[in-house]
Design an enzyme around this catalytic site. Sequence first.
Site, PDB file in Angstrom:
ATOM      1  N   GLY A   1      51.489  40.504  35.163  1.00  0.00           N
ATOM      2  CA  GLY A   1      50.650  41.510  34.516  1.00  0.00           C
ATOM      3  C   GLY A   1      49.502  40.856  33.792  1.00  0.00           C
ATOM      4  CB  CYS A   2      47.514  41.963  30.895  1.00  0.00           C
ATOM      5  SG  CYS A   2      46.232  41.323  29.800  1.00  0.00           S
ATOM      6  CG  PHE A   3      45.495  36.446  31.966  1.00  0.00           C
ATOM      7  CD1 PHE A   3      44.762  37.077  30.984  1.00  0.00           C
ATOM      8  CD2 PHE A   3      44.820  36.002  33.090  1.00  0.00           C
ATOM      9  CE1 PHE A   3      43.391  37.255  31.097  1.00  0.00           C
ATOM     10  CE2 PHE A   3      43.446  36.176  33.219  1.00  0.00           C
ATOM     11  CZ  PHE A   3      42.739  36.806  32.208  1.00  0.00           C
ATOM     12  CD1 TRP A   4      44.381  38.208  27.554  1.00  0.00           C
ATOM     13  CD2 TRP A   4      44.448  40.301  26.783  1.00  0.00           C
ATOM     14  NE1 TRP A   4      43.116  38.724  27.640  1.00  0.00           N
ATOM     15  CE2 TRP A   4      43.129  40.010  27.172  1.00  0.00           C
ATOM     16  CE3 TRP A   4      44.742  41.568  26.272  1.00  0.00           C
ATOM     17  CZ2 TRP A   4      42.100  40.932  27.058  1.00  0.00           C
ATOM     18  CZ3 TRP A   4      43.711  42.490  26.156  1.00  0.00           C
ATOM     19  CH2 TRP A   4      42.398  42.165  26.542  1.00  0.00           C
TER      20      TRP A   4
END
Length: 176
Positions: free
Chosen positions: A9-12
Site C-alpha cells: 500500500g502507501c509506502f508512508w
Amino acid sequence: MQTAVFAGGCFWGVDAVFRHVKGVVTVESGYTGGSGESASYEQVSSGTTGHAEAVRVSFDPVQVSYRQLLQVFFGVAHDPTQLNRQGPDVGSQYRSAIFYGDGTQQQAAAEAIQRLDAARGGGAPIVTQVAPLRQFYPAEAYHQNYLALHPAQPYIVIHDLPKLGKLRQRFPDLYR
C-alpha cells in the site's frame, strides 16, 4: 547488511513500521515491480507503469532475520488479503508484494504465505505477489520518513499511526 523490499500500500506507513524495527538500519521509500527506466510519484500514481509503492529495508541479520521482517510485513505493515488496494488507496501501485533478492528470500516468502494461508482456515487468501527485484527507484525526498515528519497529518493519524501501536503490541521484542 542485507536488503529486503516490500510493497504494502502507501509506502508512508510501511516505511514507518520498518523504521521502528530493531536491527533495521535504513528504510527508503520508492517504486519497483514495473517497467520503465525511471519512476516518479506522478508516473506511478497513474497506474500505468506497473510499479508499486515499496520500501527498501537494509537490516542487520544478526539483530533481525528476514523471516522476522516477513512476520512484521504480514502481521502489521498491511493487509495481505487485499488485492490491488490498501485501505482507501486503490490500484496496482498499492498491491501487496515481496520483491526478493535471491532464492533464499524467495523461498522464505513463499513458505510464509503458505503458513499464513494454512493458518487462516478458509478465510480470505493471501494475495501477496512474490517477484524478483529488478530495479528500485527511490521516491521523491518529501516521501521519505513521512510519518515522522508529518505525525498530525490526517491520513497518517487514521491509517498509519495505528500500525506502530500494532507493532509495539504484537512484536514488543522487535519494537524500538
